[in-house]
Scaffold this active site. Structure first.
Site, PDB file in Angstrom:
ATOM      1  N   LYS A 153       0.182   7.978 -16.567  1.00  0.00           N
ATOM      2  CA  LYS A 153       0.874   7.420 -15.410  1.00  0.00           C
ATOM      3  C   LYS A 153       1.950   6.414 -15.823  1.00  0.00           C
ATOM      4  O   LYS A 153       2.989   6.304 -15.154  1.00  0.00           O
ATOM      5  CB  LYS A 153      -0.133   6.781 -14.449  1.00  0.00           C
ATOM      6  CG  LYS A 153      -1.067   7.798 -13.791  1.00  0.00           C
ATOM      7  CD  LYS A 153      -0.300   8.886 -13.054  1.00  0.00           C
ATOM      8  CE  LYS A 153      -1.223   9.831 -12.296  1.00  0.00           C
ATOM      9  NZ  LYS A 153      -0.492  10.904 -11.574  1.00  0.00           N
TER      10      LYS A 153
ATOM     11  N   THR B 118       1.278  24.382  -3.301  1.00  0.00           N
ATOM     12  CA  THR B 118       0.821  25.044  -4.514  1.00  0.00           C
ATOM     13  C   THR B 118      -0.533  24.517  -4.934  1.00  0.00           C
ATOM     14  O   THR B 118      -0.884  23.353  -4.707  1.00  0.00           O
ATOM     15  CB  THR B 118       1.815  24.867  -5.678  1.00  0.00           C
ATOM     16  OG1 THR B 118       1.671  23.571  -6.261  1.00  0.00           O
ATOM     17  CG2 THR B 118       3.245  25.073  -5.205  1.00  0.00           C
TER      18      THR B 118
ATOM     19  N   TYR C  59      -5.539   8.335 -18.966  1.00  0.00           N
ATOM     20  CA  TYR C  59      -4.985   8.435 -17.619  1.00  0.00           C
ATOM     21  C   TYR C  59      -3.925   7.360 -17.419  1.00  0.00           C
ATOM     22  O   TYR C  59      -2.832   7.635 -16.908  1.00  0.00           O
ATOM     23  CB  TYR C  59      -6.091   8.286 -16.572  1.00  0.00           C
ATOM     24  CG  TYR C  59      -5.591   8.387 -15.149  1.00  0.00           C
ATOM     25  CD1 TYR C  59      -5.333   9.629 -14.584  1.00  0.00           C
ATOM     26  CD2 TYR C  59      -5.354   7.243 -14.380  1.00  0.00           C
ATOM     27  CE1 TYR C  59      -4.851   9.730 -13.283  1.00  0.00           C
ATOM     28  CE2 TYR C  59      -4.881   7.337 -13.084  1.00  0.00           C
ATOM     29  CZ  TYR C  59      -4.631   8.580 -12.544  1.00  0.00           C
ATOM     30  OH  TYR C  59      -4.146   8.678 -11.261  1.00  0.00           O
TER      31      TYR C  59
ATOM     32  N   SER D 256       2.249   8.533  -8.837  1.00  0.00           N
ATOM     33  CA  SER D 256       1.838   7.712  -9.961  1.00  0.00           C
ATOM     34  C   SER D 256       0.492   7.098  -9.592  1.00  0.00           C
ATOM     35  O   SER D 256      -0.358   7.751  -9.009  1.00  0.00           O
ATOM     36  CB  SER D 256       2.898   6.656 -10.261  1.00  0.00           C
ATOM     37  OG  SER D 256       2.508   5.837 -11.345  1.00  0.00           O
TER      38      SER D 256
ATOM     39  N   THR E 122     -11.245   9.910  -2.712  1.00  0.00           N
ATOM     40  CA  THR E 122     -10.974  11.336  -2.901  1.00  0.00           C
ATOM     41  C   THR E 122     -11.921  11.840  -3.984  1.00  0.00           C
ATOM     42  O   THR E 122     -12.743  11.084  -4.505  1.00  0.00           O
ATOM     43  CB  THR E 122      -9.522  11.569  -3.339  1.00  0.00           C
ATOM     44  OG1 THR E 122      -9.338  10.993  -4.645  1.00  0.00           O
ATOM     45  CG2 THR E 122      -8.541  10.928  -2.370  1.00  0.00           C
TER      46      THR E 122
ATOM     47  N   ASP F  44      -0.278  26.892 -11.711  1.00  0.00           N
ATOM     48  CA  ASP F  44      -0.761  25.950 -12.710  1.00  0.00           C
ATOM     49  C   ASP F  44       0.479  25.238 -13.240  1.00  0.00           C
ATOM     50  O   ASP F  44       1.316  25.857 -13.903  1.00  0.00           O
ATOM     51  CB  ASP F  44      -1.489  26.694 -13.830  1.00  0.00           C
ATOM     52  CG  ASP F  44      -1.982  25.781 -14.936  1.00  0.00           C
ATOM     53  OD1 ASP F  44      -1.616  24.587 -14.943  1.00  0.00           O
ATOM     54  OD2 ASP F  44      -2.721  26.263 -15.821  1.00  0.00           O
TER      55      ASP F  44
END
Length: 272
Positions: free
Chosen positions: A152, A32, A148, A134, A183, A56
């Site tokens: 987490k 997805t 953030y 996580s 990334t 979404d």
């Protein structure tokens, strides 16, 4: 044995790398993404082995519909990898209400909706493995990533409780806790608050700690994920990268020392 893997946020980063690793070894993947055009190369290479779905994760109804469609398409969902999420960069004072709510909406509530949608399927199968993405920042913290961190930490609390709830239902639960990797989590996928110069120094100090070997190579994580998925007794928590565990160990040693130093005060507060 061929597995059917449901991966959110599969258009880039870890999600796409792991999706391709599963496909390459013959698994079936329900992938997805908000923009499934980024999955065209995987569809071209692996054909019917991949089932791309536009999703979404903030839309709870759409999440349940996507999970239902994936189950109907392949007949089962053996593994869920809740990977969708992004980083909100900025000091807590700088963060707007909408930025804060959006961060929690995707990283925590989106993960919750997908988990809830998959659980009845796995209960009926009496098998399954839920893997939540996580972060090492769900265990320890850094400045200017407070929201953030909070998202987490919330994932960690939710998932640890979940593992206890489903332990007798044939469902395995794991959290993957990566350290920093190269990334686009800190690039195109990131959101930045409007900067207040008061926090320039703390941001600069954080950046100064990013040595050349600080960021792991995303492609190097694939064997760890395959081993996790194939394990008969997977861990509840799995660090990815060589920086996470030493950092967490150091932080916890400091925490234990502080708790010990204040233990008398803590015990007095019990009232007996």
């Amino acid at each position: 044995m061929t597995k059917t893997i449901f991966i959110t946020g599969a258009s880039r980063g870890f999600g796409k790398i792991w999706a391709e690793a599963f496909l390459n070894r013959g698994d079936q993947v329900i992938a997805t993404a908000r923009d499934i055009s980024h999955l065209k190369d995987l569809v071209g290479n692996y054909g019917e082995k991949i089932f791309p779905l536009k999703l979404d994760v903030n839309d709870r109804d759409a999440v349940f519909a996507a999970v239902k469609a994936g189950k109907e398409h392949f007949g089962a969902i053996d593994v869920l990898i809740n990977n969708a999420g992004y980083g909100l960069f900025g000091a807590i004072e700088e963060t707007t209400e909408q930025e804060a709510r959006d961060q929690m909406e995707t990283n925590f509530f989106g993960l919750l909706w997908v988990t809830q949608a998959v659980l009845p399927i796995m209960r009926e199968q009496n098998s399954g493995h839920i893997i939540q993405l996580s972060s090492v920042l769900g265990v320890v913290t850094v400045p200017t990533l407070g929201l953030y961190n909070a998202s987490k930490f919330a994932v960690e609390g939710l998932t640890e409780s979940l593992a206890q709830e489903v332990a007798e239902l044939g469902i395995k639960v794991s959290m993957v806790e990566p350290n920093a990797f190269s990334t686009d989590w800190g690039g195109a996928s990131a959101i930045h608050t409007n900067a207040n110069p008061v926090y320039d120094k703390v941001k600069a100090d954080l950046q100064a700690g990013f040595t050349p070997d600080f960021f792991g190579k995303p492609e190097a994580t694939t064997q760890a994920i395959l081993k996790l998925v194939d394990s008969e007794k997977p861990p509840l928590r799995l660090f990815l990268g060589s920086k996470a565990y030493p950092w967490v160990k150091q932080v916890y040693q400091t925490r234990y020392a502080e708790w010990d130093a204040w233990s008398e005060v803590s015990n007095e507060a019990h009232g007996h």
